[in-house]
Design an enzyme around this catalytic site. Structure first.
Site, PDB file in Angstrom:
ATOM      1  N   LYS A 115       0.824  -1.213   0.000  1.00  0.00           N
ATOM      2  CA  LYS A 115       0.000   0.000   0.000  1.00  0.00           C
ATOM      3  C   LYS A 115       0.857   1.262   0.000  1.00  0.00           C
ATOM      4  CE  LYS A 115      -4.410  -1.850   1.245  1.00  0.00           C
ATOM      5  NZ  LYS A 115      -5.682  -1.756   1.911  1.00  0.00           N
ATOM      6  N   LYS A 197      -3.932 -11.130  -6.449  1.00  0.00           N
ATOM      7  CA  LYS A 197      -5.211 -11.176  -5.728  1.00  0.00           C
ATOM      8  C   LYS A 197      -6.260 -10.295  -6.410  1.00  0.00           C
ATOM      9  CE  LYS A 197      -6.333  -8.563  -1.881  1.00  0.00           C
ATOM     10  NZ  LYS A 197      -6.553  -8.152  -0.478  1.00  0.00           N
ATOM     11  N   LYS A 200     -10.510  -5.067  -4.605  1.00  0.00           N
ATOM     12  CA  LYS A 200     -11.511  -4.057  -4.950  1.00  0.00           C
ATOM     13  C   LYS A 200     -10.874  -2.739  -5.363  1.00  0.00           C
ATOM     14  CE  LYS A 200     -13.415  -4.206  -0.210  1.00  0.00           C
ATOM     15  NZ  LYS A 200     -12.627  -3.640   0.863  1.00  0.00           N
TER      16      LYS A 200
HETATM   17  P1  ATP Z   1      -8.366  -3.562  -0.816  1.00  0.00           P
HETATM   18  O1  ATP Z   1      -8.204  -4.047  -2.201  1.00  0.00           O
HETATM   19  O2  ATP Z   1      -9.049  -2.227  -0.714  1.00  0.00           O
HETATM   20  O3  ATP Z   1      -7.154  -3.677   0.034  1.00  0.00           O
HETATM   21  P2  ATP Z   1      -9.660  -6.037  -0.199  1.00  0.00           P
HETATM   22  O4  ATP Z   1     -10.342  -6.391  -1.473  1.00  0.00           O
HETATM   23  O5  ATP Z   1      -8.458  -6.798   0.187  1.00  0.00           O
HETATM   24  O6  ATP Z   1      -9.410  -4.481  -0.133  1.00  0.00           O
HETATM   25  P3  ATP Z   1     -10.689  -6.080   2.493  1.00  0.00           P
HETATM   26  O7  ATP Z   1     -11.796  -5.267   3.013  1.00  0.00           O
HETATM   27  O8  ATP Z   1      -9.325  -5.669   2.883  1.00  0.00           O
HETATM   28  O9  ATP Z   1     -10.764  -6.155   0.919  1.00  0.00           O
HETATM   29  O10 ATP Z   1     -10.903  -7.591   2.820  1.00  0.00           O
HETATM   30  C1  ATP Z   1     -12.091  -8.172   3.231  1.00  0.00           C
HETATM   31  C2  ATP Z   1     -11.963  -9.669   3.311  1.00  0.00           C
HETATM   32  O11 ATP Z   1     -11.972 -10.229   2.023  1.00  0.00           O
HETATM   33  C3  ATP Z   1     -10.705 -10.200   3.988  1.00  0.00           C
HETATM   34  O12 ATP Z   1     -11.047 -11.298   4.796  1.00  0.00           O
HETATM   35  C4  ATP Z   1      -9.857 -10.648   2.856  1.00  0.00           C
HETATM   36  O13 ATP Z   1      -8.960 -11.653   3.228  1.00  0.00           O
HETATM   37  C5  ATP Z   1     -10.894 -11.135   1.888  1.00  0.00           C
HETATM   38  N1  ATP Z   1     -10.427 -11.067   0.508  1.00  0.00           N
HETATM   39  C6  ATP Z   1     -10.130  -9.942  -0.164  1.00  0.00           C
HETATM   40  N2  ATP Z   1      -9.747 -10.227  -1.417  1.00  0.00           N
HETATM   41  C7  ATP Z   1      -9.805 -11.576  -1.531  1.00  0.00           C
HETATM   42  C8  ATP Z   1      -9.535 -12.503  -2.584  1.00  0.00           C
HETATM   43  N3  ATP Z   1      -9.135 -12.090  -3.774  1.00  0.00           N
HETATM   44  N4  ATP Z   1      -9.719 -13.817  -2.349  1.00  0.00           N
HETATM   45  C9  ATP Z   1     -10.147 -14.258  -1.158  1.00  0.00           C
HETATM   46  N5  ATP Z   1     -10.415 -13.451  -0.126  1.00  0.00           N
HETATM   47  C10 ATP Z   1     -10.250 -12.125  -0.298  1.00  0.00           C
END
Ligand code: ATP
Ligand code: LTN
Length: 333
Positions: A115, A197, A200
């Site tokens: 980040k 990964k 979002k």
């Molecule tokens: P950002 O991209 O803004 O960092 P994020 O997509 O990682 O956000 P978070 O709110 O940080 O979303 O995560 C919410 C939950 O979703 C966490 O438990 C995280 O491990 C899970 N998660 C996020 N992306 C994935 C993915 N691609 N596959 C499986 N689990 C995920």
């Protein structure tokens, strides 16, 4: 423990739209686990501001995430469902835990490094302190288990280290939590770059399927998903990351075992396979989207859920915080 049930805690940040990665790695499991455990689920808006947010969007995304939790089946009667900033104990415990955490440890966190690179103009203290706030979230509720995607494993490990450290200096105060990582779908990949990964906050939205995407958008994204040149639908994450990622998505969205999924697509081409995955996702998301929209129109109900959640969460968190304050020597009235 609460009664005869173990305590489970998890949270999602109300940033951007949620993806099917968030659904598979987080929200879907939240629903599946709510009978077996005493569950506490948060909307982590204090974590969200470690990256600059537009206030109106943050407010909107908060209600939207709450409605999504509910639409997916999180039951506020069975669980404690609340907004992190409604419970001041999170910030208070995080401050104490900061004094049990080393700067070097935080600098080594993968998410902090990622980040920092991505938001080089705003490497703020909150971004670095993110794991300590997360430790406070978890430890306040005497949590036994934390279901998260594997991207959060490092944060969970540091939470355990901090808990053990505090317990050793004083006396047992915090339950040391365990992570729960799902076998299939713990890390859903980007459709265009499957080894990355699905996130979002990704730049290229074509590789990311949002829970709010309509059927046409979903189908278009899956049609363009990266596969390989072997023309064989087989689960092999190492050598076939694209196809394996699609298989994981299909398996979770249809509730079919990986073995059966592979059988189903034996001898069929990638074109067919990608359409089937897209359809499975669109079919499952349609009713969730409809329910989320219905709930978003009922703001009074959403507010009542948050109010009730805040009261119940505050009571639980307050007990741990006063224990901590007593042990560290804060003078009590
Ligand atoms: P950002 O991209 O803004 O960092 P994020 O997509 O990682 O956000 P978070 O709110 O940080 O979303 O995560 C919410 C939950 O979703 C966490 O438990 C995280 O491990 C899970 N998660 C996020 N992306 C994935 C993915 N691609 N596959 C499986 N689990 C995920
Ligand atoms: N950092 C988490 C969100 C989060 C969380 C938590 C998850 C904040 N506090 C406590 C589990 C337990 C993420 O998923 N990105």
């Amino acid at each position: 423990m609460q009664g005869d049930k173990k305590i489970l805690y998890s949270a999602v940040q109300p940033t951007n739209n949620l993806t099917i990665g968030n659904y598979i790695g987080a929200v879907k499991n939240f629903v599946a686990l709510q009978d077996e455990y005493s569950c506490v689920y948060a909307i982590a808006n204090m974590h969200a501001i470690t990256v600059r947010q537009t206030p109106a969007d943050l407010r909107k995304n908060t209600l939207s995430l709450l409605a999504l939790y509910l639409a997916c089946g999180v039951d506020p009667q069975k669980c404690v469902l609340y907004l992190q900033s409604h419970v001041p104990a999170h910030a208070e415990l995080a401050w104490v835990l900061n004094t049990f955490t080393y700067v070097g440890e935080m600098e080594r966190m993968t998410q902090f490094k990622d980040k920092s690179a991505k938001h080089a103009d705003n490497i703020n203290m909150g971004l670095m302190d993110y794991p300590v706030l997360m430790a406070a979230d978890i430890l306040l509720y005497q949590t036994d288990v934390v279901p998260v995607g594997v991207d959060q494993r490092q944060h969970l490990e540091i939470t355990r280290d901090i808990a053990v450290r505090f317990n050793n200096v004083y006396s047992p105060t915090f339950t040391v939590p365990e992570g729960i990582y799902m076998k299939v779908g713990a890390k859903i990949g980007d459709l265009l770059e499957p080894s990355k990964k699905m996130s979002k906050s990704s730049e290229n939205q074509n590789g990311v399927v949002y829970l709010s995407d309509d059927r046409d958008t979903i189908m278009r994204k899956f049609k363009r998903a990266v596969t390989d040149s072997e023309a064989c639908v087989r689960y092999d994450p190492e050598n076939k990351p694209g196809v394996s990622n699609l298989l994981s998505i299909y398996s979770v969205f249809t509730g079919t075992s990986m073995e059966d999924c592979q059988k189903q697509f034996e001898g069929r081409g990638y074109g067919d396979f990608k359409l089937a995955v897209g359809e499975a996702v669109a079919d499952r998301l349609a009713p969730i989207q409809a329910e989320q929209a219905r709930l978003l129109a009922d703001k009074a109900y959403l507010d009542s859920v948050l109010k009730d959640g805040a009261a119940r969460a505050s009571a639980m968190a307050g007990r741990t915080l006063s224990k901590v304050y007593k042990k560290i020597g804060f003078y009590q009235l």
